[in-house]
Design a protein around this motif. Sequence first.
Motif, PDB file in Angstrom:
ATOM      1  N   GLU A 330       0.843  -1.195   0.000  1.00 42.97           N
ATOM      2  CA  GLU A 330       0.000   0.000   0.000  1.00 42.97           C
ATOM      3  C   GLU A 330       0.882   1.251   0.000  1.00 42.97           C
ATOM      4  O   GLU A 330       0.623   2.227  -0.696  1.00 42.97           O
ATOM      5  N   SER A 333       2.886   1.452  -3.569  1.00 49.23           N
ATOM      6  CA  SER A 333       2.162   1.612  -4.829  1.00 49.23           C
ATOM      7  C   SER A 333       2.355   3.051  -5.309  1.00 49.23           C
ATOM      8  O   SER A 333       2.231   3.992  -4.529  1.00 49.23           O
ATOM      9  N   GLY A 335       0.530   4.583  -7.448  1.00 53.08           N
ATOM     10  CA  GLY A 335      -0.760   5.249  -7.608  1.00 53.08           C
ATOM     11  C   GLY A 335      -1.160   5.474  -9.041  1.00 53.08           C
ATOM     12  O   GLY A 335      -2.187   6.090  -9.316  1.00 53.08           O
ATOM     13  N   CYS A 337      -1.957   3.183 -11.619  1.00 51.37           N
ATOM     14  CA  CYS A 337      -3.094   2.423 -12.149  1.00 51.37           C
ATOM     15  C   CYS A 337      -4.111   2.115 -11.056  1.00 51.37           C
ATOM     16  O   CYS A 337      -3.762   1.954  -9.892  1.00 51.37           O
ATOM     17  N   ASN A 338      -5.352   2.049 -11.471  1.00 55.04           N
ATOM     18  CA  ASN A 338      -6.442   1.838 -10.518  1.00 55.04           C
ATOM     19  C   ASN A 338      -6.316   0.553  -9.707  1.00 55.04           C
ATOM     20  O   ASN A 338      -6.464   0.595  -8.478  1.00 55.04           O
ATOM     21  N   PRO A 339      -6.094  -0.599 -10.341  1.00 56.70           N
ATOM     22  CA  PRO A 339      -6.109  -1.839  -9.558  1.00 56.70           C
ATOM     23  C   PRO A 339      -5.084  -1.818  -8.426  1.00 56.70           C
ATOM     24  O   PRO A 339      -5.358  -2.294  -7.327  1.00 56.70           O
ATOM     25  N   ARG A 341      -3.403   1.071  -7.138  1.00 58.53           N
ATOM     26  CA  ARG A 341      -3.557   2.208  -6.227  1.00 58.53           C
ATOM     27  C   ARG A 341      -4.637   1.939  -5.188  1.00 58.53           C
ATOM     28  O   ARG A 341      -4.412   2.086  -3.987  1.00 58.53           O
ATOM     29  N   GLU A 342      -5.789   1.519  -5.659  1.00 55.27           N
ATOM     30  CA  GLU A 342      -6.892   1.283  -4.738  1.00 55.27           C
ATOM     31  C   GLU A 342      -6.842  -0.147  -4.187  1.00 55.27           C
ATOM     32  O   GLU A 342      -7.255  -0.395  -3.056  1.00 55.27           O
ATOM     33  N   GLY A 343      -6.352  -1.074  -5.017  1.00 55.61           N
ATOM     34  CA  GLY A 343      -6.323  -2.477  -4.606  1.00 55.61           C
ATOM     35  C   GLY A 343      -5.400  -2.722  -3.427  1.00 55.61           C
ATOM     36  O   GLY A 343      -5.765  -3.426  -2.475  1.00 55.61           O
ATOM     37  N   TRP A 345      -4.533  -0.657  -1.206  1.00 53.81           N
ATOM     38  CA  TRP A 345      -5.158  -0.022  -0.025  1.00 53.81           C
ATOM     39  C   TRP A 345      -6.233  -0.933   0.567  1.00 53.81           C
ATOM     40  O   TRP A 345      -6.273  -1.171   1.770  1.00 53.81           O
ATOM     41  N   ARG A 346      -7.072  -1.487  -0.310  1.00 54.31           N
ATOM     42  CA  ARG A 346      -8.158  -2.335   0.189  1.00 54.31           C
ATOM     43  C   ARG A 346      -7.609  -3.680   0.696  1.00 54.31           C
ATOM     44  O   ARG A 346      -8.134  -4.221   1.664  1.00 54.31           O
TER      45      ARG A 346
ATOM     46  N   SER C  44      -3.335   3.688 -17.798  1.00 51.53           N
ATOM     47  CA  SER C  44      -3.336   3.519 -16.352  1.00 51.53           C
ATOM     48  C   SER C  44      -4.682   3.176 -15.728  1.00 51.53           C
ATOM     49  O   SER C  44      -4.721   2.645 -14.630  1.00 51.53           O
ATOM     50  N   CYS C  45      -5.797   3.484 -16.386  1.00 54.85           N
ATOM     51  CA  CYS C  45      -7.068   3.255 -15.685  1.00 54.85           C
ATOM     52  C   CYS C  45      -7.458   1.789 -15.714  1.00 54.85           C
ATOM     53  O   CYS C  45      -8.182   1.321 -14.853  1.00 54.85           O
ATOM     54  N   LEU C  89     -13.686  -0.251  -6.816  1.00 58.44           N
ATOM     55  CA  LEU C  89     -12.559   0.371  -6.110  1.00 58.44           C
ATOM     56  C   LEU C  89     -12.655   1.894  -6.185  1.00 58.44           C
ATOM     57  O   LEU C  89     -12.390   2.604  -5.210  1.00 58.44           O
ATOM     58  N   ARG C 170       1.877   9.211  -3.266  1.00 58.75           N
ATOM     59  CA  ARG C 170       1.834   7.900  -3.921  1.00 58.75           C
ATOM     60  C   ARG C 170       0.605   7.115  -3.510  1.00 58.75           C
ATOM     61  O   ARG C 170      -0.072   7.436  -2.554  1.00 58.75           O
ATOM     62  N   GLY C 171       0.406   6.039  -4.261  1.00 60.96           N
ATOM     63  CA  GLY C 171      -0.624   5.077  -3.904  1.00 60.96           C
ATOM     64  C   GLY C 171      -1.983   5.726  -3.752  1.00 60.96           C
ATOM     65  O   GLY C 171      -2.358   6.632  -4.498  1.00 60.96           O
ATOM     66  N   HIS C 172      -2.696   5.245  -2.774  1.00 61.52           N
ATOM     67  CA  HIS C 172      -4.043   5.736  -2.511  1.00 61.52           C
ATOM     68  C   HIS C 172      -4.052   7.236  -2.210  1.00 61.52           C
ATOM     69  O   HIS C 172      -5.067   7.912  -2.402  1.00 61.52           O
ATOM     70  N   ALA C 174      -2.206   9.440  -3.664  1.00 59.39           N
ATOM     71  CA  ALA C 174      -1.809  10.226  -4.839  1.00 59.39           C
ATOM     72  C   ALA C 174      -2.934  11.180  -5.197  1.00 59.39           C
ATOM     73  O   ALA C 174      -4.118  10.844  -5.121  1.00 59.39           O
TER      74      ALA C 174
END
Lengths: 406, 529, 353
Positions: A330, A333, A335, A337-339, A341-343, A345-346, C44-45, C89, C170-172, C174
């Motif tokens: 977490e 990451s 941040g 790509c979606n899977p 960045r959020e994955g 975290w979850r 990226s999405c 998500l 970064r990450g969540h 960001a």
Amino acid sequence: MAEEQRVLLKYADQIDPKIAEDYIKVGGYKGLEKARSMDRKALIEEVKKSGLRGRGGAGFNAGMKWSFVPILDEDRYVVCNFDEGEPGTYKDRIICEKNAQALLEGMAICGAAIASNHGYIYCRGEYPFVVETLKEGIQSAKASGALGDFNIEVRMGAGAYVCGEETALIESIEGHRGEPRFKPPFPGVAGLWAHPTVVNNVETFACLPYILTNGAEWFAGIGAAKYPGTKVLTLTGDVVNATYFEVPTDYNLRDVIYKLGGGVKGGKKLKAVQVGGTSGAFIPEQNLDTPIDFDSMSAIGASLGSGAVFVMDETRDIVDIVTRISKFFEHESCGKCNPCREGTWRCREIMEKINAGKAGQKDIDNLMILSRVMKNAALCGLGQAAPIPIDSTLQHFAYEYSCKLN
Amino acid sequence: MTNTIEELEKDATVIFLIGTNTTENHPVIGYKIKKNVRENGAKLIVADPRRIELAEMADVFLQFRPGTDVALLNGIMNVIINEGLQDKDFIEKRTEAYEDMKQVVEKYTPEIVSAITAVPAEDIVKAARMYAAAEAGSLCYAMGITQHTTGTDNVKSCCNLALLTGNLGRPGTGVNPLRGQNNVQGACDMGALPVTYPAYQAVAVEANREKFEKAWGVKLPTAKGLMLTEAINAAYHGDVKALYCLGENPMISDPDSHHVEAALKKLDILIVQDIFLTETAQMADVVFPGVSWAEKEGTFTNTERRVQRVRKAVNSRGDARQDWQILSDMTTRLGYPNSYASPEEIFAEIRSLTPSYAGITYDRIEQTGLHWPCPTEEHPGTPILHTEKFSRGLGLFHAVEFKEAFELPDEEYPLILSTGRQLYHYHTRSMTRRAIALDTHRPENQVQVNQKTAAKLGILNGEKVRLTTRRGSIELKAQVTDILNEKLVFTFFHYGEAAANVLTQGEALDPIAGIPEYKVCAVRMEKII
Amino acid sequence: MLKLTINDKEIEVPRGTMLLDACQQAGADIPTFCYDPDLKLAGSCRMCVVEVQGRRNLQASCVTPCENNMIVDTESANVVEARKIILELLLARHKLNCMVCEKVGACKLQEYCYRYDVKESRFAGEAAHFTREDPNPFIERDYDKCIMCTRCVRACEGITGAQAINVKDRGHHAKISTIFDGKLADSSCVFCGQCIMVCPVGALTSKVSMGKGRPFEYEKVLTTCTYCGTGCMLELNVKDDTVVGVTSNRDAQLSPVNKGALCVKGRFGWDFIHYKDRLTTPLIRENGQLREASWDEALDYAANRLNAVKAQHGPDSIALFSSARVTNEENYLAQKMARVAIGTNNVDHCARL
């Protein structure tokens, strides 16, 4: 007592990595000399023939990778991935600290193969002292004339794990935010500043002088046939000899842990071993006889990765360890790509819930589907591999999870 | 523009900007220039007295003294000729009077020009080599070139440079004036000029007059008309007694506002047709409420000669009436009965009398506008002018000598004042002061002043200062900056409350274009205590 | 040409074609967030992932070049699962105030949740939140609605060249940020609003249009911008006979000069149209004051006065200023009026100013 087979680390602590002459005295830079005397294509063939595969984790045939580099008018680059960020891994640091000149020589050999005279070493930000060794080593090698017109610059990372991913590493060298690029194009075609670039790991480069000096057949004859050579492993966790070893690649895990490693600390039983760093699978006791080479590891759903061997004894709480690992991902990451960045975290959120005894079967189901989507759809290796510890422990240590469900 | 906007993004390999702060005045063109420089590696030369945004990414930046454009351009041409970098083939085949120009330019060595312009000689050489070597060199200018007593000379010098290097008639080249207002090109095309009928058909040419007399069915005046600036002066002197002012706000936009005010007061009648009660409308005897562009149909012609549609989006409010109807009604009441059903019908008449528009119809430009000249309905329009020959045949070099601006700084008024536009406002702000976001963001006028000058005068950033010229004075905030040198101050002309044109001089104009010298006058600045 | 089988349909595409285009050519509707044909690719999405036979992972079709004999499924179970989970998500942290969102009806998140029947997120939990305050008068930035597609970042750099924003942290955590996370007004932002143009959700919206109408409520009228001479095309958003906003059209046919790009004036400077002090009736000066008048009265008055001046001082004592703001048709009539009805060439406009 099983034996190490030292190739890269043969003269460890006997020569000064900063001094080219020391290395030359023990036969150094002969490989480069030979490489430069060879036709470029023949050189690549020789490396291909040796069977040398990437030591960073993906295990791609080095010579093959080089052969994809188009030799056109533009500049080409040789980049060494020394962003050794996998927790429990420090083999590249050991190689640099004991035998930095072999790395430099290996990069120059690659330079000869792809007609490039620009090299970059991207060094992990936590290794400032190694940067000094490398810089002095480069200076010495340049001064001795051994490198010829091949130049090497050392760049330092800033602590992002994801920069170990080759395209994120390239972005970082370019001065951008360390985020992976999509592939293709692969760096071999459009890498650093969109120019063809070979990115290899420290250990991969360091093998090259010995391949050139001793011949491809010699190298191909060491260890596992499909992943020949030696591998530097670092042992951590509940193991008696928590240190590094260089072994032939047909060595199995049990020998690594029990013979070289001296077994589990305190005479306890082994519960699991994680190979290849944080994103490696957790391997249960029954799979310990698997050889460490790339393909054998893959066959049991694990990966040799960086060569870190993390030993956990019977008292360890697997769910707790995996929760910590999920926190690591977490945090790391990028941040993009979606899977991921959020994955990530979850994953962490659910793991914490399980670990705290507040989760139910529904959470396990969610975790499994999330892990599958991350593996299927994340942009880079980080997001794809982040759920592997979860998956492998759900598979091999399901009981530990079910104990914590309410 | 001789060429199109898109070429600045795609085709030009060297872009030479002089007297255009493109990113503030033509932002979308600015984006394209930036993109070309950043993504295609186009070279950028920026000549401007201020270190404008694009100067930051320029390969050569020539920060020259305001009003020395001719000297600078002659200096660049001097280098090109001396180093043999001119396009000899182009000069030979497509131009004339080269020798005359060359003779004048010979004197303008980089060293001499450096002394005049304060630009280092080596930068002049660098710019010259870069532009001359261009595969496709585009020269763009705006009011920084034209708003001088030597405006016409400045333009001629720009043309000289393009002719000298053969940078005309091909994609990515050209002499490209970036026009400041939505339909300034169209207004000129339509003959809203004292000397030409639509499509630049000169009033002075009898055949033209006969053509329009025939079409319009009346005898037409032969005397050359007055230019806008001349008309104001004529009003001041009592020679013009009535003024009909359509969508203009001379109280803010014309030089020497006090003089303008006095002139307008002397009129027997001032008629203003506008959408707001502008500073000028407030002085009017009759005000006609017209409609905004959102409430009307018609066409605008942009700076690249592209005729595009304007479409009615909403109905006008109250008794406001379509501007074309007001004009048509007035024309009838003035003794020339006429009526049109729609703007399209007017356009049809325009086409019949304007050869360059003849092939353009509303149908054809329903989607994509067309570049004039477009002589027939089958013609695809002309994005690039002068590909084979110039309008007059051969391109004419002009021998242009440098002349100083009319009013130079002296002891009493020691600084140079330039005026111009900023990104967030438009012209006399009659629209943008009522666009709430824009006005909230930039609610008041400022004067840009170099920090050393400010320090000398004891002025801190944001403090109120007074600017005074021989015409008048205004009070406004100082914006202390290093984008201009110690001898220059720059202010914006949008703000009626601190109107820059109170300061500017309208006495000496460009002798040919009648354009005021907004870029140079002598000013004094002091802190208000 | 390359041959591919997409959803059992065989198609041919030239080498270099991206899989997304090939899928669209084969009639497959591929959902995308980060993909924008005018911007640098991000890949990226991951919404556009498809299943390619023989590939270990799902492939992001926007950045995957077609290869010969590829067999592609654009809605396989794996693909649909990935898309649903990605949506969940995103939904797990998205500020769900759709009922008052400016983007409602034109929001891609909304559209795809509907399409994939995502009603709620199984991952609802804690999430990072971002403050919404940015005192600029143009752009509302609500990053609790941001899906991190980075189209705004790429438009800011690639279209406008302002480079005002990028990803921070970064990450969540960001988020899209200016340098040092300051205000837009203190950054290199030029408030062109290209970021609003490309934002697929309600994270970036126009403050000037706020509360005035949502995309499905207004009609768009394509016209030429009224400001500088560049000649950008823009769309006036009209609701109840009132202009409530400006959007732009990126079709090069319809917007040949600017291809959707606008500047701050074009995008945010439209509200003068209905400003309260617009002139709505003719005025005549009487006893020093302007008073309202009927059209006939005002026109007659003006014409009589002009005719009187003409009779007394000749036609050249009258001058007419036409305008660079009005249309060609009006300029034509203005100069014609001067020449045929007044009888003077004293006609000019503000080209010089």
